[in-house]
Design a protein around this motif. Structure first.
Motif, PDB file in Angstrom:
ATOM      1  N   PRO A  77       0.804  -1.237   0.000  1.00  6.95           N
ATOM      2  CA  PRO A  77       0.000   0.000   0.000  1.00  6.95           C
ATOM      3  C   PRO A  77       0.829   1.276   0.000  1.00  6.95           C
ATOM      4  N   ASN A  78       2.074   1.237   0.519  1.00  4.86           N
ATOM      5  CA  ASN A  78       2.900   2.439   0.510  1.00  4.86           C
ATOM      6  C   ASN A  78       3.792   2.533  -0.729  1.00  4.86           C
ATOM      7  N   ILE A  87       4.731   3.764  -7.706  1.00  7.61           N
ATOM      8  CA  ILE A  87       3.509   4.499  -7.384  1.00  7.61           C
ATOM      9  C   ILE A  87       2.582   3.603  -6.565  1.00  7.61           C
ATOM     10  N   PRO A 115      -0.571   1.698  -5.184  1.00  8.05           N
ATOM     11  CA  PRO A 115      -1.827   1.349  -5.864  1.00  8.05           C
ATOM     12  C   PRO A 115      -2.996   2.117  -5.268  1.00  8.05           C
ATOM     13  N   ARG A 116      -3.960   2.403  -6.116  1.00  5.79           N
ATOM     14  CA  ARG A 116      -5.156   3.102  -5.658  1.00  5.79           C
ATOM     15  C   ARG A 116      -6.012   2.148  -4.842  1.00  5.79           C
ATOM     16  N   ARG A 117      -6.446   2.625  -3.672  1.00  8.41           N
ATOM     17  CA  ARG A 117      -7.232   1.774  -2.791  1.00  8.41           C
ATOM     18  C   ARG A 117      -8.625   1.563  -3.375  1.00  8.41           C
ATOM     19  N   GLN A 118      -9.031   0.306  -3.383  1.00 11.82           N
ATOM     20  CA  GLN A 118     -10.334  -0.075  -3.893  1.00 11.82           C
ATOM     21  C   GLN A 118     -11.320  -0.253  -2.732  1.00 11.82           C
ATOM     22  N   ASP A 137     -10.779  -3.017  -0.346  1.00 13.68           N
ATOM     23  CA  ASP A 137      -9.641  -2.924   0.571  1.00 13.68           C
ATOM     24  C   ASP A 137     -10.031  -2.282   1.898  1.00 13.68           C
TER      25      ASP A 137
END
Length: 264
Positions: A127-128, A214, A216-219, A222
């Motif tokens: 996530p980071n 980069i 990842p965009r949180r869905q 998540d």
């Protein structure tokens, strides 16, 4: 006693077929059975030819060869073995104890003209934005000690070859896999249920992931255990123009119908 091949035997006893048809028939059956046994005893071959990194982000290309039937499915996986920190000394003395494993990547490929090839991505993105392997995101395995090598494994399971109904060669593979049950190979392994499968492996020294990318965009899956932010109700769209019903031309009344208003 001198060893005689099948051709010599048939040449020496050729005359018997004409003098005694019963003996000749037995010889033909014996020759046919001999050929079948020789064919069945052919050994299955499967090997990993080369494993090379093709990207700086943990992607490895694996190629191999086999004499398995065309379109046979082979499962290719990358595995890193893990051991408890307190058991490192014991692990060196007895490698079979306290062993955990993490499957970093897996892919199912098909045999094409005796060759197969797979591309496995060993890394994930945290996530980071940091690169990591699958076990590093698992709370139950994060405290284990990873081995320095990654084992690339290729597995052929005859029982799962004809499961796809859209496979054009499913019937052919089913018949050929029945013959595979009789073949011999030093690569054959057995499941706990006694079913056969073939396995080859190759271990390479693969360092742990480093670097960032980069995040990842949180869905929604998540968040909140997969439920997302359920308190957020999406706004409903408001139409800017309201559509009014058409005006009634005739005035409504409770008067009796006139004869002209009846259906004809």
């Amino acid at each position: 006693m001198q060893n005689l091949d099948l051709k010599t035997i048939l040449t020496q006893f050729k005359a018997l077929f004409f003098t005694n048809p019963q003996i000749g028939t037995c010889l033909i059956l014996l020759a046919t059975s001999y050929g079948c046994v020789q064919k069945v005893q052919e050994k299955v071959e499967m090997k990993i030819g080369d494993v090379q990194p093709i990207s700086s982000k943990g992607i490895y290309n694996i190629v191999g060869s086999t004499n398995l039937p065309e379109s046979s499915k082979i499962t290719v996986a990358a595995v890193r073995y893990l051991r408890p920190l307190s058991g490192q000394t014991e692990a060196l003395l007895n490698p079979d104890t306290n062993t955990n494993r993490s499957i970093l990547a897996r892919q199912i490929v098909e045999v094409k003209q005796g060759k197969w090839e797979a591309a496995l991505n060993l890394w994930q993105v945290s996530p980071n934005g940091s690169f990591q392997e699958a076990w590093q995101a698992n709370p139950a395995q994060i405290r284990l000690f990873p081995e320095g090598g990654v084992t690339f494994v290729a597995i052929f399971d005859p029982a799962t070859q004809s499961e796809q109904p859209d496979n054009q060669n499913s019937q052919k593979l089913k018949l050929e896999n029945q013959q595979l049950e009789k073949l011999e190979s030093n690569l054959i392994r057995f499941t706990n249920e006694g079913e056969k499968y073939l396995q080859v492996s190759q271990t390479l020294t693969v360092p742990l992931p480093t670097g960032k990318t980069i995040p990842p965009r949180r869905q929604p899956e998540d968040l909140n255990g997969g439920w997302g932010n359920r308190y957020q109700i999406p706004p409903q769209s408001i139409t800017s123009k309201s559509t009014l019903p058409p005006p009634i031309k005739n005035r409504q009344t409770n008067a009796y119908l006139t004869p002209s208003e009846f259906l004809r």
